[in-house]
Design a protein around this motif. Structure first.
Motif, PDB file in Angstrom:
ATOM      1  N   GLY A  60      28.860   2.766 -11.312  1.00  0.00           N
ATOM      2  CA  GLY A  60      29.629   1.659 -11.584  1.00  0.00           C
ATOM      3  C   GLY A  60      30.059   0.565 -11.840  1.00  0.00           C
ATOM      4  N   ILE A  61      29.619  -0.664 -11.076  1.00  0.00           N
ATOM      5  CA  ILE A  61      30.360  -2.030 -11.621  1.00  0.00           C
ATOM      6  C   ILE A  61      28.987  -3.060 -12.077  1.00  0.00           C
ATOM      7  CG2 ILE A  61      31.528  -3.531 -11.449  1.00  0.00           C
ATOM      8  CD1 ILE A  61      33.256  -2.685  -9.327  1.00  0.00           C
ATOM      9  N   LEU A  62      29.110  -3.038 -13.120  1.00  0.00           N
ATOM     10  CA  LEU A  62      28.095  -3.823 -13.790  1.00  0.00           C
ATOM     11  C   LEU A  62      28.005  -5.376 -13.137  1.00  0.00           C
ATOM     12  CD1 LEU A  62      25.073  -5.311 -14.063  1.00  0.00           C
ATOM     13  CD2 LEU A  62      25.309  -5.126 -16.256  1.00  0.00           C
ATOM     14  N   VAL A  63      28.048  -6.109 -12.433  1.00  0.00           N
ATOM     15  CA  VAL A  63      28.834  -7.816 -12.240  1.00  0.00           C
ATOM     16  C   VAL A  63      27.925  -8.824 -12.833  1.00  0.00           C
ATOM     17  CG1 VAL A  63      29.717  -9.391 -10.328  1.00  0.00           C
ATOM     18  CG2 VAL A  63      29.970  -6.819  -9.734  1.00  0.00           C
ATOM     19  N   VAL A  64      28.030 -10.055 -14.198  1.00  0.00           N
ATOM     20  CA  VAL A  64      27.368 -10.750 -14.299  1.00  0.00           C
ATOM     21  C   VAL A  64      27.936 -12.167 -14.435  1.00  0.00           C
ATOM     22  CG1 VAL A  64      26.389 -11.308 -16.356  1.00  0.00           C
ATOM     23  CG2 VAL A  64      27.301  -8.947 -16.069  1.00  0.00           C
ATOM     24  N   GLU A  65      27.391 -13.303 -14.106  1.00  0.00           N
ATOM     25  CA  GLU A  65      27.371 -14.632 -13.679  1.00  0.00           C
ATOM     26  C   GLU A  65      27.878 -14.993 -15.044  1.00  0.00           C
ATOM     27  OE1 GLU A  65      28.189 -16.655 -11.398  1.00  0.00           O
ATOM     28  OE2 GLU A  65      26.901 -14.761  -9.843  1.00  0.00           O
ATOM     29  N   GLY A  66      29.340 -15.369 -15.484  1.00  0.00           N
ATOM     30  CA  GLY A  66      29.407 -16.677 -16.536  1.00  0.00           C
ATOM     31  C   GLY A  66      29.298 -17.307 -17.462  1.00  0.00           C
ATOM     32  N   TRP A  67      28.039 -17.769 -16.883  1.00  0.00           N
ATOM     33  CA  TRP A  67      27.811 -18.727 -17.022  1.00  0.00           C
ATOM     34  C   TRP A  67      26.135 -18.968 -17.199  1.00  0.00           C
ATOM     35  CZ3 TRP A  67      23.220 -19.862 -14.316  1.00  0.00           C
ATOM     36  CH2 TRP A  67      22.739 -19.101 -12.998  1.00  0.00           C
ATOM     37  N   ILE A  68      25.749 -16.953 -17.619  1.00  0.00           N
ATOM     38  CA  ILE A  68      24.543 -17.593 -18.027  1.00  0.00           C
ATOM     39  C   ILE A  68      24.436 -17.479 -19.303  1.00  0.00           C
ATOM     40  CG2 ILE A  68      23.648 -16.043 -16.815  1.00  0.00           C
ATOM     41  CD1 ILE A  68      24.082 -13.018 -17.746  1.00  0.00           C
ATOM     42  N   PRO A  69      23.301 -17.605 -20.052  1.00  0.00           N
ATOM     43  CA  PRO A  69      23.244 -18.215 -21.358  1.00  0.00           C
ATOM     44  C   PRO A  69      23.898 -16.527 -22.294  1.00  0.00           C
ATOM     45  CG  PRO A  69      21.142 -19.038 -21.116  1.00  0.00           C
ATOM     46  CD  PRO A  69      22.070 -18.335 -19.326  1.00  0.00           C
ATOM     47  N   SER A  70      24.201 -17.062 -23.974  1.00  0.00           N
ATOM     48  CA  SER A  70      24.596 -15.766 -24.938  1.00  0.00           C
ATOM     49  C   SER A  70      23.795 -14.694 -24.634  1.00  0.00           C
ATOM     50  CB  SER A  70      24.777 -16.318 -26.166  1.00  0.00           C
ATOM     51  OG  SER A  70      25.660 -17.310 -26.091  1.00  0.00           O
ATOM     52  N   GLN A  71      22.555 -15.433 -24.856  1.00  0.00           N
ATOM     53  CA  GLN A  71      21.221 -13.647 -24.839  1.00  0.00           C
ATOM     54  C   GLN A  71      21.344 -13.484 -23.424  1.00  0.00           C
ATOM     55  OE1 GLN A  71      19.181 -13.063 -28.028  1.00  0.00           O
ATOM     56  NE2 GLN A  71      18.214 -11.256 -26.865  1.00  0.00           N
ATOM     57  N   SER A  72      21.053 -13.549 -22.541  1.00  0.00           N
ATOM     58  CA  SER A  72      21.376 -13.020 -21.503  1.00  0.00           C
ATOM     59  C   SER A  72      22.503 -12.038 -20.981  1.00  0.00           C
ATOM     60  CB  SER A  72      21.231 -14.429 -19.995  1.00  0.00           C
ATOM     61  OG  SER A  72      20.203 -14.538 -20.033  1.00  0.00           O
ATOM     62  N   MET A  73      23.487 -13.383 -22.276  1.00  0.00           N
ATOM     63  CA  MET A  73      24.889 -12.477 -21.894  1.00  0.00           C
ATOM     64  C   MET A  73      25.162 -10.578 -22.878  1.00  0.00           C
ATOM     65  SD  MET A  73      27.455 -11.277 -20.436  1.00  0.00           S
ATOM     66  CE  MET A  73      28.061 -13.302 -19.673  1.00  0.00           C
ATOM     67  N   ARG A  74      24.019 -10.972 -23.664  1.00  0.00           N
ATOM     68  CA  ARG A  74      23.951  -9.670 -25.013  1.00  0.00           C
ATOM     69  C   ARG A  74      23.259  -8.722 -23.896  1.00  0.00           C
ATOM     70  NH1 ARG A  74      22.750 -13.638 -28.347  1.00  0.00           N
ATOM     71  NH2 ARG A  74      23.800 -14.447 -29.484  1.00  0.00           N
ATOM     72  N   ASP A  75      22.018  -9.428 -22.787  1.00  0.00           N
ATOM     73  CA  ASP A  75      21.177  -8.410 -22.345  1.00  0.00           C
ATOM     74  C   ASP A  75      22.278  -8.011 -21.376  1.00  0.00           C
ATOM     75  OD1 ASP A  75      18.671  -9.480 -23.963  1.00  0.00           O
ATOM     76  OD2 ASP A  75      18.564 -10.261 -22.279  1.00  0.00           O
TER      77      ASP A  75
END
Length: 94
Positions: free
Chosen positions: A54-69
């Motif tokens: 379905g949908i993966l929701v991620v917080e926009g304020w997380i660090p770049s490495q966490s966004m890559r993860d």
């Protein structure tokens, strides 16, 4: 002197809200309900084992490495959408 001798005198029982059974039950139930809510809501809100659907929701304020993860998790599962909420991504943060 007895009470029968003075008909205009009545025995008055002091009553506050906490002496009444209903208000006592409410005064006990509300804090207990709040404690139970606080203890169980975390399991509902803090899901940390994604199902990959379905949908993966991620917080926009997380660090770049966490966004890559998060992108790797998105690509490894069968997600249809990756939704970033709560912040702006900076290209300079790479």
């Amino acid at each position: 002197m007895m009470q029968e001798d003075l008909p205009h005198v009545r025995t008055v029982r002091e009553a506050s809200l906490f002496h009444r059974p209903f208000f006592r039950a409410v005064a006990i139930s509300i804090p207990l309900g709040l404690v139970a809510f606080m203890m169980t809501v975390h399991r509902f809100l803090a899901v940390n084992c994604p199902t990959g659907e379905g949908i993966l929701v991620v917080e926009g304020w997380i660090p770049s490495q966490s966004m890559r993860d998060a992108v790797r998790v998105f690509q490894s599962g069968s997600y249809r959408y990756l939704v970033v909420v709560g912040g702006q991504l900076d290209a300079a943060d790479d």
